[in-house]
Design a protein around this motif. Structure first.
Motif, PDB file in Angstrom:
ATOM      1  N   GLU A 104       0.839  -1.205   0.000  1.00 18.08           N
ATOM      2  CA  GLU A 104       0.000   0.000   0.000  1.00 18.08           C
ATOM      3  C   GLU A 104       0.874   1.255   0.000  1.00 18.08           C
ATOM      4  O   GLU A 104       0.582   2.233  -0.688  1.00 18.08           O
ATOM      5  CB  GLU A 104      -0.894  -0.027   1.240  1.00 18.08           C
ATOM      6  CG  GLU A 104      -1.632   1.242   1.545  1.00 18.08           C
ATOM      7  CD  GLU A 104      -2.309   1.216   2.904  1.00 18.08           C
ATOM      8  OE1 GLU A 104      -3.380   1.828   3.014  1.00 18.08           O
ATOM      9  OE2 GLU A 104      -1.769   0.582   3.853  1.00 18.08           O
ATOM     10  N   THR A 107       3.316   0.942  -3.550  1.00 19.68           N
ATOM     11  CA  THR A 107       2.583   0.790  -4.809  1.00 19.68           C
ATOM     12  C   THR A 107       1.091   0.914  -4.511  1.00 19.68           C
ATOM     13  O   THR A 107       0.376  -0.091  -4.491  1.00 19.68           O
ATOM     14  CB  THR A 107       2.885  -0.564  -5.489  1.00 19.68           C
ATOM     15  OG1 THR A 107       2.604  -1.605  -4.560  1.00 19.68           O
ATOM     16  CG2 THR A 107       4.320  -0.670  -5.941  1.00 19.68           C
ATOM     17  N   PRO A 108       0.610   2.132  -4.269  1.00 22.83           N
ATOM     18  CA  PRO A 108      -0.776   2.330  -3.819  1.00 22.83           C
ATOM     19  C   PRO A 108      -1.850   1.726  -4.723  1.00 22.83           C
ATOM     20  O   PRO A 108      -2.942   1.437  -4.265  1.00 22.83           O
ATOM     21  CB  PRO A 108      -0.921   3.852  -3.762  1.00 22.83           C
ATOM     22  CG  PRO A 108       0.457   4.387  -3.701  1.00 22.83           C
ATOM     23  CD  PRO A 108       1.338   3.386  -4.385  1.00 22.83           C
ATOM     24  N   LYS A 109      -1.526   1.501  -5.981  1.00 22.02           N
ATOM     25  CA  LYS A 109      -2.524   0.924  -6.887  1.00 22.02           C
ATOM     26  C   LYS A 109      -2.665  -0.591  -6.717  1.00 22.02           C
ATOM     27  O   LYS A 109      -3.562  -1.195  -7.283  1.00 22.02           O
ATOM     28  CB  LYS A 109      -2.173   1.257  -8.331  1.00 22.02           C
ATOM     29  CG  LYS A 109      -2.346   2.739  -8.632  1.00 22.02           C
ATOM     30  CD  LYS A 109      -2.084   3.029 -10.092  1.00 22.02           C
ATOM     31  CE  LYS A 109      -2.521   4.411 -10.454  1.00 22.02           C
ATOM     32  NZ  LYS A 109      -1.595   5.452 -10.284  1.00 22.02           N
ATOM     33  N   SER A 110      -1.750  -1.205  -5.970  1.00 21.84           N
ATOM     34  CA  SER A 110      -1.846  -2.660  -5.748  1.00 21.84           C
ATOM     35  C   SER A 110      -1.652  -2.993  -4.273  1.00 21.84           C
ATOM     36  O   SER A 110      -0.660  -3.589  -3.888  1.00 21.84           O
ATOM     37  CB  SER A 110      -0.825  -3.410  -6.601  1.00 21.84           C
ATOM     38  OG  SER A 110       0.486  -3.029  -6.257  1.00 21.84           O
TER      39      SER A 110
END
Length: 146
Positions: A104, A107-110
């Protein structure tokens, strides 16, 4: 900056993450690890040790139980799973603003869990190591941008 990696027993993922980041020798970054259900003084899993040795990453490790003094020490707490994050926030609500899942945070998108190699074979530990290595690359970039 003080960074604390957290997993379940502090024998697999968090000590590997700690060793990987320490090996980068980034100035002003201090790193520790702990486990939600860890006992103080245990060893890192044998396969975790073997993977780090194979990659020539130095390590010394004694497992540490999660405690308030570690939360107070840390500027950033990076957990391996959503349940680790929730456990810490529940036990230490004052830490909510500095607790993130590792994925989180970098790599906030995953925002998924880091795979748990516990009970797996050496190949399983190697895959988790590669996952942690990639996350640490992203973490280092992020820290250097800030």
């Amino acid at each position: 900056m003080n960074i604390l990696f957290v997993c379940t027993g502090n024998t697999c993922r968090s000590p590997m993450a700690e060793a990987i980041l320490k090996a980068r020798n980034i100035e002003n970054i201090n790193v520790r690890s702990a486990g939600i259900y860890a006992m103080d003084g245990g060893e890192m899993s044998r396969y975790g040790q073997m993977v780090l040795e194979k990659e020539s990453i130095p390590f010394t490790h004694e497992s540490a139980a999660m405690k308030e003094s570690l939360i107070d020490w840390a500027d950033l707490v990076l957990t391996m799973t959503a349940s680790h994050k929730q456990s810490i926030i529940y036990a230490f609500p004052q830490a909510i603003s500095k607790v993130y899942m590792y994925k989180e945070y970098v790599t906030p998108k995953s925002p998924y869990d880091v795979s748990d190699p516990y009970g797996g074979d050496l190949r399983t530990y190697e895959r988790t190591f590669q996952e942690l290595q990639t996350l640490t690359d992203e973490l280092v970039k992020k820290l250097q941008e800030d």
